[in-house]
Design a protein around this motif. Sequence first.
Motif, mmCIF file in Angstrom:
data_model
loop_
_atom_site.group_PDB
_atom_site.id
_atom_site.type_symbol
_atom_site.label_atom_id
_atom_site.label_comp_id
_atom_site.label_asym_id
_atom_site.label_seq_id
_atom_site.Cartn_x
_atom_site.Cartn_y
_atom_site.Cartn_z
ATOM 1 N N VAL A 9 0.840 -1.197 0.000
ATOM 2 C CA VAL A 9 0.000 0.000 0.000
ATOM 3 C C VAL A 9 0.876 1.249 0.000
ATOM 4 O O VAL A 9 0.612 2.214 -0.729
ATOM 5 N N VAL A 10 1.934 1.231 0.781
ATOM 6 C CA VAL A 10 2.859 2.371 0.807
ATOM 7 C C VAL A 10 3.479 2.570 -0.579
ATOM 8 O O VAL A 10 3.555 3.698 -1.079
ATOM 9 N N ASP A 11 3.893 1.491 -1.228
ATOM 10 C CA ASP A 11 4.452 1.583 -2.579
ATOM 11 C C ASP A 11 3.428 2.142 -3.568
ATOM 12 O O ASP A 11 3.761 2.958 -4.436
ATOM 13 N N PHE A 25 -6.389 10.914 -5.190
ATOM 14 C CA PHE A 25 -6.745 9.615 -4.628
ATOM 15 C C PHE A 25 -6.974 9.767 -3.128
ATOM 16 O O PHE A 25 -6.665 10.817 -2.562
ATOM 17 N N LYS A 26 -7.520 8.728 -2.516
ATOM 18 C CA LYS A 26 -7.786 8.762 -1.077
ATOM 19 C C LYS A 26 -6.946 7.711 -0.370
ATOM 20 O O LYS A 26 -6.786 6.593 -0.858
ATOM 21 N N ILE A 27 -6.438 8.100 0.790
ATOM 22 C CA ILE A 27 -5.775 7.162 1.692
ATOM 23 C C ILE A 27 -6.800 6.799 2.749
ATOM 24 O O ILE A 27 -7.382 7.676 3.384
ATOM 25 N N SER A 31 -9.152 2.974 10.815
ATOM 26 C CA SER A 31 -10.276 3.540 11.571
ATOM 27 C C SER A 31 -11.470 3.872 10.682
ATOM 28 O O SER A 31 -12.551 4.149 11.179
ATOM 29 N N GLY A 32 -11.247 3.880 9.362
ATOM 30 C CA GLY A 32 -12.298 4.258 8.426
ATOM 31 C C GLY A 32 -12.159 5.691 7.929
ATOM 32 O O GLY A 32 -12.825 6.093 6.980
ATOM 33 N N ASP A 33 -11.305 6.477 8.574
ATOM 34 C CA ASP A 33 -11.058 7.845 8.114
ATOM 35 C C ASP A 33 -10.420 7.809 6.742
ATOM 36 O O ASP A 33 -9.628 6.909 6.429
ATOM 37 N N ILE A 68 -2.550 2.743 7.691
ATOM 38 C CA ILE A 68 -3.105 2.791 6.335
ATOM 39 C C ILE A 68 -3.645 1.418 5.955
ATOM 40 O O ILE A 68 -2.914 0.427 5.987
ATOM 41 N N ALA A 69 -4.927 1.383 5.591
ATOM 42 C CA ALA A 69 -5.581 0.126 5.221
ATOM 43 C C ALA A 69 -5.667 -0.053 3.710
ATOM 44 O O ALA A 69 -5.589 -1.170 3.208
ATOM 45 N N ALA A 70 -5.848 1.053 2.988
ATOM 46 C CA ALA A 70 -6.063 0.948 1.535
ATOM 47 C C ALA A 70 -5.873 2.303 0.869
ATOM 48 O O ALA A 70 -5.772 3.334 1.528
ATOM 49 N N VAL A 71 -5.855 2.250 -0.449
ATOM 50 C CA VAL A 71 -5.839 3.450 -1.292
ATOM 51 C C VAL A 71 -6.997 3.286 -2.256
ATOM 52 O O VAL A 71 -7.219 2.197 -2.789
ATOM 53 N N GLU A 72 -7.758 4.345 -2.457
ATOM 54 C CA GLU A 72 -8.887 4.230 -3.394
ATOM 55 C C GLU A 72 -9.026 5.473 -4.242
ATOM 56 O O GLU A 72 -8.510 6.525 -3.915
ATOM 57 N N GLY A 73 -9.726 5.291 -5.357
ATOM 58 C CA GLY A 73 -10.081 6.431 -6.193
ATOM 59 C C GLY A 73 -9.478 6.442 -7.570
ATOM 60 O O GLY A 73 -10.187 6.596 -8.546
#
Length: 84
Positions: A9-11, A25-27, A31-33, A68-73
């Motif tokens: 995810v960091v990469d 994009f969104k990080i 926590s869901g934030d 960080i759980a994911a990246v989206e968008g």
Amino acid sequence: MAEKMNQNVVDAILDLKERNPFVPFKIVLASGDKYLIESGANLVEMRTEFFYASPRKDGFVFIRKTQIAAVEGSEEKRARRRAS
């Protein structure tokens, strides 16, 4: 127990930060934030976290890599454009 960082995810974040042209994009945190990254130039990688200064607000945030759980968008928008 120490929390583990998801290096994939960091990469992905680092790749998205350098994309030309830049696509917001969104990080997403555990926590869901969610934090909208509107400018790659304003996102700075540090050893254990990212620092982001919002270009539209007088605000900034430290984002711990272990949270960080994911990246989206970015992929969703490109996929929608191709399907149209």
